[in-house]
Design a protein around this motif. Structure first.
Motif, mmCIF file in Angstrom:
data_model
loop_
_atom_site.group_PDB
_atom_site.id
_atom_site.type_symbol
_atom_site.label_atom_id
_atom_site.label_comp_id
_atom_site.label_asym_id
_atom_site.label_seq_id
_atom_site.Cartn_x
_atom_site.Cartn_y
_atom_site.Cartn_z
ATOM 1 N N ARG A 149 -20.415 -22.431 -14.028
ATOM 2 C CA ARG A 149 -19.737 -23.435 -13.469
ATOM 3 C C ARG A 149 -18.474 -24.055 -14.702
ATOM 4 N NH1 ARG A 149 -21.027 -29.449 -13.180
ATOM 5 N NH2 ARG A 149 -22.356 -28.897 -14.779
ATOM 6 N N LEU B 31 -19.228 -42.641 -16.182
ATOM 7 C CA LEU B 31 -19.178 -41.383 -15.487
ATOM 8 C C LEU B 31 -19.354 -41.477 -13.799
ATOM 9 C CD1 LEU B 31 -21.199 -39.203 -18.156
ATOM 10 C CD2 LEU B 31 -18.460 -39.346 -17.701
ATOM 11 N N LYS B 32 -20.504 -41.990 -13.610
ATOM 12 C CA LYS B 32 -20.953 -42.125 -12.595
ATOM 13 C C LYS B 32 -19.805 -42.855 -11.427
ATOM 14 C CE LYS B 32 -24.671 -41.399 -9.750
ATOM 15 N NZ LYS B 32 -25.281 -40.254 -9.498
ATOM 16 N N PRO C 213 -15.048 -26.815 -15.767
ATOM 17 C CA PRO C 213 -14.168 -27.771 -15.288
ATOM 18 C C PRO C 213 -12.869 -27.833 -14.729
ATOM 19 C CG PRO C 213 -14.224 -27.439 -17.546
ATOM 20 C CD PRO C 213 -15.018 -26.375 -17.028
ATOM 21 N N THR D 86 -14.936 -29.329 -9.867
ATOM 22 C CA THR D 86 -15.520 -28.031 -10.390
ATOM 23 C C THR D 86 -15.010 -26.712 -9.775
ATOM 24 O OG1 THR D 86 -17.674 -29.525 -10.682
ATOM 25 C CG2 THR D 86 -17.771 -26.921 -10.581
ATOM 26 N N ALA E 293 -16.401 -33.913 -19.212
ATOM 27 C CA ALA E 293 -16.653 -34.575 -18.113
ATOM 28 C C ALA E 293 -15.270 -34.270 -17.174
ATOM 29 C CB ALA E 293 -16.969 -35.840 -18.206
ATOM 30 N N GLY F 289 -16.928 -40.962 -10.584
ATOM 31 C CA GLY F 289 -17.118 -39.600 -10.058
ATOM 32 C C GLY F 289 -17.131 -38.371 -10.942
ATOM 33 N N LEU F 290 -17.249 -38.428 -12.211
ATOM 34 C CA LEU F 290 -16.952 -37.233 -12.918
ATOM 35 C C LEU F 290 -18.043 -36.525 -13.049
ATOM 36 C CD1 LEU F 290 -14.982 -39.262 -15.889
ATOM 37 C CD2 LEU F 290 -14.022 -37.983 -14.030
ATOM 38 N N HIS F 291 -17.975 -35.084 -13.191
ATOM 39 C CA HIS F 291 -19.076 -34.280 -13.280
ATOM 40 C C HIS F 291 -19.136 -33.875 -14.727
ATOM 41 C CE1 HIS F 291 -19.042 -33.626 -9.099
ATOM 42 N NE2 HIS F 291 -17.647 -33.674 -9.184
ATOM 43 N N ARG F 292 -20.547 -33.509 -15.268
ATOM 44 C CA ARG F 292 -20.758 -33.359 -16.726
ATOM 45 C C ARG F 292 -20.689 -31.725 -16.997
ATOM 46 N NH1 ARG F 292 -24.520 -37.672 -15.333
ATOM 47 N NH2 ARG F 292 -23.967 -39.491 -16.436
ATOM 48 N N PHE F 293 -20.274 -31.396 -18.071
ATOM 49 C CA PHE F 293 -20.272 -29.959 -18.331
ATOM 50 C C PHE F 293 -20.860 -29.764 -19.731
ATOM 51 C CE2 PHE F 293 -17.443 -30.499 -14.943
ATOM 52 C CZ PHE F 293 -17.519 -29.415 -14.311
ATOM 53 N N SER G 251 -13.220 -34.347 -13.126
ATOM 54 C CA SER G 251 -13.156 -34.756 -11.622
ATOM 55 C C SER G 251 -13.550 -33.743 -10.493
ATOM 56 C CB SER G 251 -11.701 -35.288 -11.495
ATOM 57 O OG SER G 251 -10.914 -34.374 -11.477
#
Length: 92
Positions: A16, A38-39, A18, A8, A4, A42-46, A6
């Motif tokens: 995509r 996570l939400k 991290p 991309t 996860a 503001g973390l993006h999942r990979f 911050s």
């Protein structure tokens, strides 16, 4: 464990990857290994990138990684560089 992050970024291949601050994340969980939601953070999942691949020393997906969470590294059992600690002369 997966990643996860911050941010991309998109390399020339188009997939995509991290960037920025990375944390270890187990798919199906709503928080990182160190306990950050996570939400809310503001973390993006990979889910296609392993956490071990984001180490700037050895990883192939670490081109845009600026910081790797030390608490997540401890939770996954990994350390940057060097070998793991072992007792050389244990007491009886």
């Amino acid at each position: 464990m997966k990643v996860a992050a911050s941010g991309t970024w998109f390399p020339d291949e188009g997939s995509r990857m991290p960037a920025g601050e990375v944390h270890a994340w187990e798919p199906g969980q709503n928080q990182t290994a160190c306990g950050i939601p996570l939400k809310r953070a503001g973390l993006h999942r990979f889910p296609h990138v392993d956490f071990t691949d984001t180490d700037p020393v050895t990883g192939g997906s670490a081109d845009a990684v600026r910081w790797s969470c030390p608490r997540c590294q401890a939770a996954t059992g990994g350390r940057r560089g060097g070998k793991r600690w072992t007792r050389s002369d244990p007491r009886p």
